[in-house]
Design a protein around this motif. Structure first.
Motif, PDB file in Angstrom:
ATOM      1  N   ARG A 125     -32.539  11.245  -0.472  1.00 39.41           N
ATOM      2  CA  ARG A 125     -31.412  11.898   0.191  1.00 39.41           C
ATOM      3  C   ARG A 125     -30.910  11.036   1.362  1.00 39.41           C
ATOM      4  O   ARG A 125     -29.705  10.916   1.583  1.00 39.41           O
ATOM      5  N   ALA A 126     -31.832  10.452   2.105  1.00 37.01           N
ATOM      6  CA  ALA A 126     -31.449   9.595   3.227  1.00 37.01           C
ATOM      7  C   ALA A 126     -30.691   8.370   2.729  1.00 37.01           C
ATOM      8  O   ALA A 126     -29.693   7.954   3.340  1.00 37.01           O
ATOM      9  N   ARG A 127     -31.156   7.777   1.614  1.00 39.77           N
ATOM     10  CA  ARG A 127     -30.441   6.619   1.056  1.00 39.77           C
ATOM     11  C   ARG A 127     -29.035   7.020   0.610  1.00 39.77           C
ATOM     12  O   ARG A 127     -28.073   6.259   0.789  1.00 39.77           O
ATOM     13  N   ALA A 128     -28.910   8.204   0.017  1.00 43.00           N
ATOM     14  CA  ALA A 128     -27.593   8.661  -0.431  1.00 43.00           C
ATOM     15  C   ALA A 128     -26.668   8.888   0.759  1.00 43.00           C
ATOM     16  O   ALA A 128     -25.472   8.577   0.698  1.00 43.00           O
ATOM     17  N   ARG A 129     -27.224   9.439   1.835  1.00 44.93           N
ATOM     18  CA  ARG A 129     -26.396   9.634   3.036  1.00 44.93           C
ATOM     19  C   ARG A 129     -25.901   8.291   3.577  1.00 44.93           C
ATOM     20  O   ARG A 129     -24.751   8.164   4.009  1.00 44.93           O
ATOM     21  N   ARG A 130     -26.803   7.293   3.590  1.00 45.55           N
ATOM     22  CA  ARG A 130     -26.394   5.967   4.074  1.00 45.55           C
ATOM     23  C   ARG A 130     -25.294   5.380   3.193  1.00 45.55           C
ATOM     24  O   ARG A 130     -24.350   4.729   3.686  1.00 45.55           O
ATOM     25  N   ALA A 131     -25.393   5.593   1.873  1.00 50.94           N
ATOM     26  CA  ALA A 131     -24.354   5.096   0.967  1.00 50.94           C
ATOM     27  C   ALA A 131     -23.023   5.791   1.246  1.00 50.94           C
ATOM     28  O   ALA A 131     -21.955   5.161   1.212  1.00 50.94           O
ATOM     29  N   GLU A 132     -23.068   7.110   1.510  1.00 53.28           N
ATOM     30  CA  GLU A 132     -21.837   7.828   1.830  1.00 53.28           C
ATOM     31  C   GLU A 132     -21.221   7.309   3.124  1.00 53.28           C
ATOM     32  O   GLU A 132     -19.995   7.172   3.242  1.00 53.28           O
TER      33      GLU A 132
END
Length: 352
Positions: free
Chosen positions: A71-78
């Motif tokens: 989830r943290a990686r996805a937030r960084r991508a967003e």
């Protein structure tokens, strides 16, 4: 002659066999606490289910941590996508400024038209230079915009893939958690049902020999359960007790391993009455500890135990309104001689 010798040998053998059969207890003559094969098999199955649920819980926690990282990686991508969108918007604005500057600088005529209408070689060269500079600026801006758009498309695809992995992981975790809850409920229900039957009969089934975990305990005294929430305390009042609460309650789920707080000897294992299934240990110095409302016991009367050894599993037998361990420290093995168990443990280096 040989037949006579065979008969002489056969008589002692038969006598030994009759003696062995006579010494074996019958099902009706078992002592309370000896248990039956069926009872012990069910108890072992409950223990196995509890351990399996514990292992599944570890997997769930590991998966949950992995999902949080995803989830943290996805937030960084967003966040990267947002930055890329802002960058492309800035490039588009730059292209607009370049076009407007060219139009104003040429009096409203395109640069190519100015070159055709030049009156002198100097004007032609100036026009060519202006055209080259404008063309370079436009090409650079377009190239930057295209690179940014390409990065944005790649980042969008990566973000979508990460979110898809996350959703799949969350679905797996939900299924795993549901399986854990079903197994725990089944194990606890079986364990408590078995305990209730023992209390109703007033006879213990006998010790279930749990495989003791490997520990590196060096303390002489420990808490009776490893993880817990404190509930009813020593001396508190309530309608469930004739006078005051004589122990410290630890709110724990059914089947939680109960530990001997210190080295000692089992002086009582009983089933029935207000305490349900209970164990009383005698320790050096003349003190006793009681563990009540259990669902099973893993020791027999007379055994010696070590600090932290599993002696039973928590339950809700006897006068109990919910799963918990009732723990007492006493100066005699009988009810009515209890001292404050929290202070008693604190004197021995155990803070609850």
């Amino acid at each position: 002659m040989r037949s006579y010798r065979r008969r002489r040998l056969l008589v002692p053998v038969l006598l030994c066999a009759f003696a062995v059969l006579a010494a074996r207890p019958t099902a009706a003559g078992r002592q309370p606490g000896s248990g039956t094969l069926g009872d012990l098999g069910l108890s072992a199955e409950v223990v196995r289910l509890y351990e399996e649920a514990a292992a599944a819980t570890q997997q769930y926690e590991a998966g949950r941590r992995e999902a949080e990282e995803q989830r943290a990686r996805a937030r960084r991508a967003e966040e990267l996508l947002d930055r890329q969108r802002r960058h492309i918007a800035a490039l588009d604005e730059d292209l607009g400024r370049i076009a407007r500057a060219q139009y104003r600088g040429s009096g409203g005529l395109p640069v190519a038209a100015q070159m055709i209408l030049a009156d002198s070689p100097e004007d032609l060269m100036r026009g060519h230079h202006a055209f080259s500079q404008a063309d370079l600026a436009v090409n650079n801006a377009i190239a930057k915009s295209r690179r940014a758009e390409a990065r944005l498309a790649a980042d969008e695809a990566e973000a979508a893939a990460q979110w898809q992995v996350l959703e799949q992981r969350n679905s797996q975790l939900a299924a795993l958690k549901a399986g854990i809850e079903r197994k725990l409920e089944k194990a606890r229900s079986q364990l408590q049902g078995q305990a209730d039957a023992s209390v109703a009969a007033g006879a213990c089934r006998g010790a279930v020999r749990l495989e003791q975990p490997e520990t590196d305990l060096t303390d002489a005294w420990v808490a009776p359960v490893e993880t817990y929430e404190l509930s009813a305390s020593y001396g508190s009042g309530g309608s469930r007790w004739a006078r005051r609460h004589t122990g410290q309650d630890f709110a724990v789920p059914i089947g939680t391993p109960v530990r001997a707080v210190g080295a000692g000897r089992v002086v009582r294992v009983s089933c029935g009455g207000a305490f349900g299934i209970e164990i009383v240990l005698k320790h050096e110095g003349g003190y006793y500890t009681q563990y009540a409302h259990l669902a099973s016991v893993t020791v027999d009367q007379g055994e010696h135990v070590s600090p932290g050894q599993w002696i039973g599993q928590s339950g809700s037998t006897g006068n109990s309104t919910g799963p918990h361990l009732h723990f007492e420290a006493r100066i005699t093995p009988q009810t009515g001689s209890a001292v404050n168990p929290v202070s008693w443990l604190e004197e021995r280096g155990v803070s609850l």
